[in-house]
Design a protein around this motif. Structure first.
Motif, mmCIF file in Angstrom:
data_model
loop_
_atom_site.group_PDB
_atom_site.id
_atom_site.type_symbol
_atom_site.label_atom_id
_atom_site.label_comp_id
_atom_site.label_asym_id
_atom_site.label_seq_id
_atom_site.Cartn_x
_atom_site.Cartn_y
_atom_site.Cartn_z
ATOM 1 N N ASN A 164 0.744 -1.358 -0.002
ATOM 2 C CA ASN A 164 0.168 0.077 0.034
ATOM 3 C C ASN A 164 1.118 1.080 0.168
ATOM 4 O OD1 ASN A 164 -1.506 2.036 1.265
ATOM 5 N ND2 ASN A 164 -2.967 0.886 1.297
ATOM 6 N N ASN A 165 0.746 1.970 -0.828
ATOM 7 C CA ASN A 165 1.803 3.167 -1.232
ATOM 8 C C ASN A 165 1.591 4.081 -0.111
ATOM 9 O OD1 ASN A 165 2.994 1.982 -3.711
ATOM 10 N ND2 ASN A 165 2.896 3.967 -4.617
ATOM 11 N N PHE A 213 17.995 14.337 2.990
ATOM 12 C CA PHE A 213 18.492 14.536 1.196
ATOM 13 C C PHE A 213 18.180 12.795 0.636
ATOM 14 C CE2 PHE A 213 21.084 13.679 -2.321
ATOM 15 C CZ PHE A 213 20.700 14.586 -3.360
ATOM 16 N N ALA A 214 18.681 11.849 1.254
ATOM 17 C CA ALA A 214 18.598 10.561 0.724
ATOM 18 C C ALA A 214 17.037 9.991 1.034
ATOM 19 C CB ALA A 214 19.576 9.609 1.566
ATOM 20 N N VAL A 215 16.558 10.332 2.123
ATOM 21 C CA VAL A 215 15.266 9.883 2.431
ATOM 22 C C VAL A 215 14.230 10.464 1.402
ATOM 23 C CG1 VAL A 215 13.041 9.970 4.134
ATOM 24 C CG2 VAL A 215 15.479 9.566 4.710
ATOM 25 N N ILE A 216 14.033 11.701 1.124
ATOM 26 C CA ILE A 216 13.393 12.507 0.154
ATOM 27 C C ILE A 216 13.173 11.839 -1.290
ATOM 28 C CG2 ILE A 216 13.118 14.562 -1.162
ATOM 29 C CD1 ILE A 216 13.835 16.095 1.475
ATOM 30 N N PHE A 217 14.553 11.304 -1.788
ATOM 31 C CA PHE A 217 14.796 10.824 -3.112
ATOM 32 C C PHE A 217 14.016 9.432 -2.931
ATOM 33 C CE2 PHE A 217 17.410 13.932 -4.699
ATOM 34 C CZ PHE A 217 17.584 13.568 -6.364
ATOM 35 N N LEU A 218 14.215 8.752 -2.000
ATOM 36 C CA LEU A 218 13.656 7.191 -1.788
ATOM 37 C C LEU A 218 12.269 7.307 -1.713
ATOM 38 C CD1 LEU A 218 16.329 5.636 0.320
ATOM 39 C CD2 LEU A 218 16.558 5.526 -2.144
ATOM 40 N N VAL A 219 11.737 8.044 -0.838
ATOM 41 C CA VAL A 219 10.202 8.196 -0.556
ATOM 42 C C VAL A 219 9.197 8.872 -1.718
ATOM 43 C CG1 VAL A 219 8.550 8.956 0.954
ATOM 44 C CG2 VAL A 219 10.830 8.160 1.888
ATOM 45 N N VAL A 220 9.761 9.718 -2.378
ATOM 46 C CA VAL A 220 9.064 10.365 -3.723
ATOM 47 C C VAL A 220 8.370 9.660 -4.458
ATOM 48 C CG1 VAL A 220 9.228 11.920 -5.543
ATOM 49 C CG2 VAL A 220 10.189 12.774 -3.475
ATOM 50 N N PRO A 221 8.756 8.410 -4.833
ATOM 51 C CA PRO A 221 7.939 7.510 -5.908
ATOM 52 C C PRO A 221 6.754 6.972 -5.171
ATOM 53 C CG PRO A 221 10.480 7.036 -5.830
ATOM 54 C CD PRO A 221 10.297 8.153 -4.762
ATOM 55 N N TYR A 222 6.515 6.911 -4.049
ATOM 56 C CA TYR A 222 5.714 6.405 -3.468
ATOM 57 C C TYR A 222 4.379 7.202 -3.187
ATOM 58 C CZ TYR A 222 8.169 2.283 -1.984
ATOM 59 O OH TYR A 222 8.951 1.221 -2.115
ATOM 60 N N PHE A 223 4.609 8.499 -3.222
ATOM 61 C CA PHE A 223 3.728 9.673 -3.487
ATOM 62 C C PHE A 223 3.497 10.103 -4.930
ATOM 63 C CE2 PHE A 223 5.764 10.776 0.621
ATOM 64 C CZ PHE A 223 4.447 10.811 1.509
ATOM 65 N N LEU A 232 8.972 1.092 -5.597
ATOM 66 C CA LEU A 232 10.109 0.370 -5.271
ATOM 67 C C LEU A 232 11.267 0.115 -6.153
ATOM 68 C CD1 LEU A 232 11.860 -0.796 -2.825
ATOM 69 C CD2 LEU A 232 10.825 -3.131 -3.517
ATOM 70 N N ALA A 233 10.698 -0.042 -7.485
ATOM 71 C CA ALA A 233 12.052 0.125 -8.400
ATOM 72 C C ALA A 233 12.347 1.357 -8.759
ATOM 73 C CB ALA A 233 11.046 -0.506 -9.862
ATOM 74 N N TRP A 234 11.649 2.433 -8.833
ATOM 75 C CA TRP A 234 11.742 3.834 -8.976
ATOM 76 C C TRP A 234 12.999 4.270 -7.927
ATOM 77 C CZ3 TRP A 234 8.088 8.396 -9.698
ATOM 78 C CH2 TRP A 234 8.872 9.642 -9.908
ATOM 79 N N ALA A 235 12.611 4.070 -6.517
ATOM 80 C CA ALA A 235 13.379 4.159 -5.318
ATOM 81 C C ALA A 235 14.794 3.586 -5.422
ATOM 82 C CB ALA A 235 12.789 3.703 -3.913
#
Length: 291
Positions: A164-165, A213-223, A232-235
């Motif tokens: 669940n995104n 900075f790293a967290v933002i890059f990783l979480v943005v795809p889920y939004f 997840l693939a994008w992250a």
């Protein structure tokens, strides 16, 4: 004036353009340097570049214009990403790389001395530049590496467990904020315990900012996306991108192997991500989680 072969004359003109371009770049950066010591170092290197230009001019018998584009490019790279990174990138630039000093030295003995000064003396001077980006590079590495490993692992596990995104994104943000605060405070206490009180606060700030900075890059795809697995693939791709950029920065600024550092971080992140992925899948099966 000594008669030169066309190939050597062409090499000399390239060397002239590189020297005069770097002269104006160093001069421009020296004028903007806030630190007196950095200003003195930049001015000294600029003088070396101008002196080298005059030597080459003696043999080519002509003036050579600088590359205005390169002056602007390396000036802004140095202003944005730090003096050391920008200047080392300029010194290993394309035109500089095309100059064969050994070949020129067969006809002009002075070329060997100039090459030695370029390789040794200027590197020693650049190493004297004082800036926070390199002073606290260890803190930045710590923050980035921990975020990429921990948060990517968390997202991988939750993606399979929850699928669940919104929930995964929310958990990622909460874990990211908590992780950033934890890492920053740990870095602060670590520096204090080692007697580095002057830099403890800055180390903590650099660690925390790098983590966020790293967290933002990783979480943005889920939004942005609806599919948890595409997110997840994008992250994962984002993490590879961050590792690539930062590894390249470190390799240039610290004269380290780009390939070795890049592969180390990628392998570590991948292994942790796969383990977390597997644990999330097992948790979903064992506890029968359905969201």
């Amino acid at each position: 004036m000594k008669s030169l072969t066309p190939l050597v004359r062409n090499q000399i003109i390239k060397a002239q353009r590189a020297e005069i371009t770097e002269y104006y770049t160093y001069k421009k950066l020296a004028q903007k340097a806030k630190s007196k010591s950095n200003r003195n170092v930049l001015s000294e290197i600029a003088d070396d570049e101008k002196r080298h230009y005059e030597i080459w001019k003696k043999y080519s018998g002509r003036e050579v214009n600088p590359s205005r584009w390169d002056i602007k490019k390396y000036y802004w790279l140095a202003r944005i990403f730090g003096l050391t990174f920008g200047l080392k990138l300029m010194e290993r630039g394309e035109e500089r790389a095309q100059i064969n000093y050994k070949h020129i030295g067969k006809e002009i003995p002075e070329a060997i001395q100039i090459s030695k000064e370029e390789n040794d003396h200027e590197k020693e001077l650049i190493a004297l530049i004082d800036e926070d980006q390199l002073k606290y590079i260890g803190s930045i590495v710590l923050g980035l590496n921990d975020a990429l490993v921990e948060i990517l692992g968390t997202l991988a596990g939750l993606t399979f467990a929850l699928q669940n995104n919104r929930l995964v994104a929310l958990a990622g943000v909460i874990a990211g904020i908590a992780g950033a605060l934890s890492m920053a405070s740990s870095e602060y206490l670590s520096n204090k315990s080692e007697g580095k009180e002057d830099g403890a606060i800055k180390s903590a700030i650099f660690t925390g900012i790098a983590y966020v900075f790293a967290v933002i890059f990783l979480v943005v795809p889920y939004f942005v996306l609806n599919s948890p697995f595409l997110s997840l693939a994008w992250a994962v791709l984002d993490s590879v991108f961050v590792v690539f950029i930062f590894s390249y920065y470190i390799s240039v600024a610290n004269d380290q192997s780009f390939k070795k550092r890049f592969l180390e971080m990628i392998v570590l992140s991948t292994v942790v991500g796969l383990i977390s992925f597997g644990l999330g899948y097992l948790a979903r099966l064992i506890f029968g989680i359905e969201v």
